[in-house]
Motif scaffolding. Structure first.
Motif, short mmCIF file in Angstrom:
data_model
loop_
_atom_site.label_atom_id
_atom_site.label_comp_id
_atom_site.label_asym_id
_atom_site.label_seq_id
_atom_site.Cartn_x
_atom_site.Cartn_y
_atom_site.Cartn_z
N ARG A 1 50.99 7.45 43.24
CA ARG A 1 52.22 7.26 44.01
C ARG A 1 52.61 5.78 44.10
N CYS A 2 51.62 4.86 43.97
CA CYS A 2 51.93 3.42 44.08
C CYS A 2 52.99 3.02 43.05
N GLU A 3 52.84 3.54 41.85
CA GLU A 3 53.79 3.19 40.79
C GLU A 3 55.22 3.58 41.20
N ILE A 4 55.33 4.74 41.83
CA ILE A 4 56.66 5.21 42.26
C ILE A 4 57.16 4.34 43.41
N SER A 5 56.30 4.11 44.39
CA SER A 5 56.71 3.33 45.57
C SER A 5 57.17 1.94 45.17
N ARG A 6 56.42 1.31 44.29
CA ARG A 6 56.77 -0.07 43.90
C ARG A 6 58.08 -0.08 43.10
N ALA A 7 58.21 0.83 42.17
CA ALA A 7 59.42 0.84 41.33
C ALA A 7 60.66 1.10 42.17
N ARG B 1 42.29 -3.61 51.84
CA ARG B 1 42.28 -4.77 50.92
C ARG B 1 43.06 -4.47 49.64
N TYR B 2 43.05 -3.22 49.21
CA TYR B 2 43.74 -2.88 47.97
C TYR B 2 45.22 -3.24 48.03
N CYS B 3 45.80 -3.19 49.23
CA CYS B 3 47.24 -3.42 49.37
C CYS B 3 47.58 -4.89 49.62
N ASP B 4 46.57 -5.74 49.77
CA ASP B 4 46.82 -7.14 50.15
C ASP B 4 47.85 -7.83 49.24
N ASP B 5 47.79 -7.54 47.96
CA ASP B 5 48.65 -8.27 47.03
C ASP B 5 49.92 -7.50 46.65
N CYS B 6 50.19 -6.44 47.37
CA CYS B 6 51.34 -5.61 47.00
C CYS B 6 52.56 -6.02 47.81
N PHE B 7 53.68 -6.20 47.14
CA PHE B 7 54.89 -6.62 47.85
C PHE B 7 55.43 -5.53 48.77
N CYS B 8 54.92 -4.30 48.60
CA CYS B 8 55.35 -3.19 49.47
C CYS B 8 54.45 -3.06 50.69
N ARG B 9 53.51 -3.99 50.85
CA ARG B 9 52.46 -3.85 51.85
C ARG B 9 53.01 -3.50 53.25
N TRP B 10 54.05 -4.16 53.67
CA TRP B 10 54.57 -3.92 55.02
C TRP B 10 55.69 -2.89 55.03
N HIS B 11 55.98 -2.30 53.88
CA HIS B 11 56.97 -1.22 53.82
C HIS B 11 56.23 0.12 53.64
N CYS B 12 55.52 0.24 52.56
CA CYS B 12 54.76 1.46 52.28
C CYS B 12 53.53 1.55 53.21
N ALA B 13 52.97 0.38 53.53
CA ALA B 13 51.89 0.29 54.51
C ALA B 13 50.66 1.14 54.17
N GLY B 14 50.34 1.19 52.89
CA GLY B 14 49.10 1.87 52.50
C GLY B 14 49.25 3.34 52.20
N ASP B 15 50.50 3.85 52.30
CA ASP B 15 50.80 5.23 51.93
C ASP B 15 50.11 6.25 52.85
N CYS B 16 50.30 7.49 52.50
CA CYS B 16 49.83 8.62 53.31
C CYS B 16 48.30 8.68 53.32
N GLU C 1 37.41 1.88 50.38
CA GLU C 1 37.48 2.48 49.04
C GLU C 1 38.90 2.85 48.63
N HIS C 2 39.87 2.59 49.53
CA HIS C 2 41.29 2.87 49.24
C HIS C 2 41.66 2.13 47.95
N HIS C 3 42.08 2.86 46.95
CA HIS C 3 42.46 2.21 45.70
C HIS C 3 43.82 2.71 45.24
S1 SF4 Z 1 52.36 0.87 46.96
FE1 SF4 Z 1 51.58 1.25 49.03
S2 SF4 Z 1 49.53 2.13 48.78
FE2 SF4 Z 1 50.12 1.22 46.84
S3 SF4 Z 1 49.23 -0.85 46.91
FE3 SF4 Z 1 51.34 -1.00 47.67
S4 SF4 Z 1 51.20 -0.79 49.89
FE4 SF4 Z 1 49.26 -0.08 49.01
#
Ligand code: SF4
Ligand code: SF4
Ligand code: SF4
Length: 472
Positions: free
Chosen positions: A442-448, A409-424, A436-438
């Motif tokens: 690394r999210c800041e890096i992935s999004r930027a 659920r934490y990733c639902d609103d993230c534009f990287c959701r289908w690219h980063c896919a929740g990270d490692c 509890e995934h929050h």
């Molecule tokens: S950057 Fe990746 S882990 Fe972070 S919220 Fe977005 S999809 Fe989820």
């Protein structure tokens, strides 16, 4: 497009829920990740698109200009409904990652696996049995042959040599594995492909063997001689640069495709552009440089290495990208991959077929010891020498399959959701459940960096011949 276009063209598809507005200094960007569609537009146009996306019936009340904008976005597919990415559910691997040994000739200060020291939990140094490795090769080769005959696009099977130590410390075993896989490939009539991850501290004979047999190699190297010697000392406490340097020069000369993985600590972060310059100049055969900020786990917790500040990592990465572009070198960070659509960050959810030296099956490279509490989640079977076969825990495989971004659920609103896919999963789910995934720093890096990939596509302009636009 004319105002008379039939309305049903606009209304026949349900609204794609995956529509984001990103912003940078130039203004808003409308982004539909599933179609990898992106457009810069002014604020009124974005408002009209969002109003329509939320409620199609809003179209009727729009001004003529707004309707024109909506139709233009619609024609480009921004509102189209698209299937969500789904990882393969059936466990039928055509590739295996073998960890031949947990022994290591280096003692890297941040090693996640305590290489050469039994995972930090007093586990013995172990070499995989040849029997176990052979059955793994049999399994993937058979799957590959069957899948190819079924026409699913499989063309070969892949034997990947990796480790929770330096794999070439078990050189005799690696030779046996490669020769065996080559025989199986010939017997079944399907090619075997070999790749290896190594620290590059190899003997001449080992190098000859790699050059003769491996299709690609990833070398862990900290980018500049001083960092390499400091962070990646030999077991005897000496520097390792000279040996790793020799390996990379040889791979380049021999035309073996190779990449470098550089683990970036806080002490190294400002040198990232200099690292790009160094490796580009010294290793002309280099295909890819992978920067990854160190994750504070394993031996890293007992050393002074700390993760770089995210904003600084992003800043230096972008500077590095400019240097990489000059040298036509591909630069990557694992969390920024706008070109990929997936519901999983890695193969952890589809039961990545990774075999540890003890014959345990793990879905995660970083979890390779039964004494690691995370093994409860990531171990899903083992090699049974008596039965001469692998025994799989189907319930574990099923549970692993749920580790995907559909369930985060934490990733639902993230534009990287289908690219980063929740990270490692090993990093972000360390001892916690999916709900509890929050995210993590690394999210800041992935999004930027994903936003930067989008910006570069949007703002791409043809370059003069001989130059490249994009280092990725
Ligand atoms: S950057 Fe990746 S882990 Fe972070 S919220 Fe977005 S999809 Fe989820
Ligand atoms: S070479 Fe790899 S396994 Fe060995 S200590 Fe370094 S990071 Fe760990
Ligand atoms: S979960 Fe993370 S550490 Fe484990 S295999 Fe996937 S990317 Fe690697």
């Amino acid at each position: 497009m004319s105002d008379e276009a039939p309305r049903k063209d606009l209304l026949q598809e349900p609204v794609a829920p995956e529509l984001f507005v990103l912003r940078d200094k130039k203004g808003p960007i409308l982004y539909a990740p599933l179609g990898r569609l992106m457009a810069r537009a002014n604020e009124p146009a974005i408002s009209a698109a969002l109003a329509y996306a939320r409620d199609h019936t809003a179209y009727d009340a729009m001004s003529a200009d707004e309707q024109t904008v909506v139709r233009a976005f619609n024609e480009r597919g921004f509102f189209a409904s698209r299937a969500l990415p789904q990882h393969e559910r059936t466990f039928r691997p055509t590739q295996v990652t073998l960890f031949p040994t947990n022994n290591c000739n280096l003692r890297c200060t941040y090693c996640y696996a305590f290489g050469g020291e039994g995972g930090g939990n007093g586990e013995p140094l172990t070499t995989m049995s040849l029997q176990c490795a052979q059955r793994a090769v049999d399994l993937i080769a058979k799957n590959a042959r069957e899948r190819r005959d079924e026409g699913d696009g499989t063309r070969n099977f892949l034997v990947s040599i990796h480790g929770n130590g330096e794999p070439f410390c078990a050189y005799d075993l690696i030779q046996e594995i490669v020769w065996y896989a080559q025989d199986v490939a010939e017997e079944l009539g399907i090619p075997a492909v070999f790749n290896a991850a190594t620290n590059g501290v190899l003997t001449e004979e080992q190098l000859d063997f790699v050059v003769a047999n491996f299709n690609s190699v990833n070398v862990s190297f900290d980018g500049l001689p001083a960092f390499q010697d400091e962070n990646r000392p030999t077991a005897g406490g000496k520097g390792s640069f000279a040996a790793t340097d020799r390996t990379m020069r040889r791979l380049g000369e021999a035309g073996v495709g190779f990449g470098i993985r550089t683990t970036v600590t806080a002490a190294m972060v400002d040198s990232m552009p200099a690292i790009v310059e160094f490796v580009a100049q010294h290793y002309p055969g280099l295909e890819q440089l992978h920067f990854e900020p160190v994750w504070e786990c394993g031996r890293c917790k007992t050393s002074s290495n700390v993760m770089p500040d995210s904003a600084t990592f992003v800043k230096r990465y972008l500077e590095s990208l400019a240097v990489a572009q000059e040298h036509k070198l591909r630069l990557v960070f694992s969390g920024a991959r706008q070109d990929i659509l997936s519901d999983t960050f890695c193969k952890v959810s589809s039961g990545s077929f990774t075999v540890t030296p003890t014959g345990d099956l793990t879905a995660c490279y970083e979890v390779s010891y039964a004494s690691d509490p995370r093994s409860k989640r990531f171990f899903f079977g083992r090699f049974d020498p008596e039965r001469n076969e692998f025994v799989f825990d189907d319930a574990k495989l099923e549970a692993l399959s749920t580790l995907n971004v559909h369930n985060i659920r934490y990733c639902d609103d993230c534009f990287c959701r289908w690219h980063c896919a929740g990270d490692c999963a090993a990093k972000v789910l360390d001892g916690i459940e999916l709900e509890e995934h929050h995210g993590s720093v690394r999210c800041e890096i992935s999004r930027a960096l994903t936003l930067n990939q989008i910006q570069r596509k949007l703002d791409w302009k043809p370059q003069a011949e001989g130059s490249t636009q994009d280092g990725e």
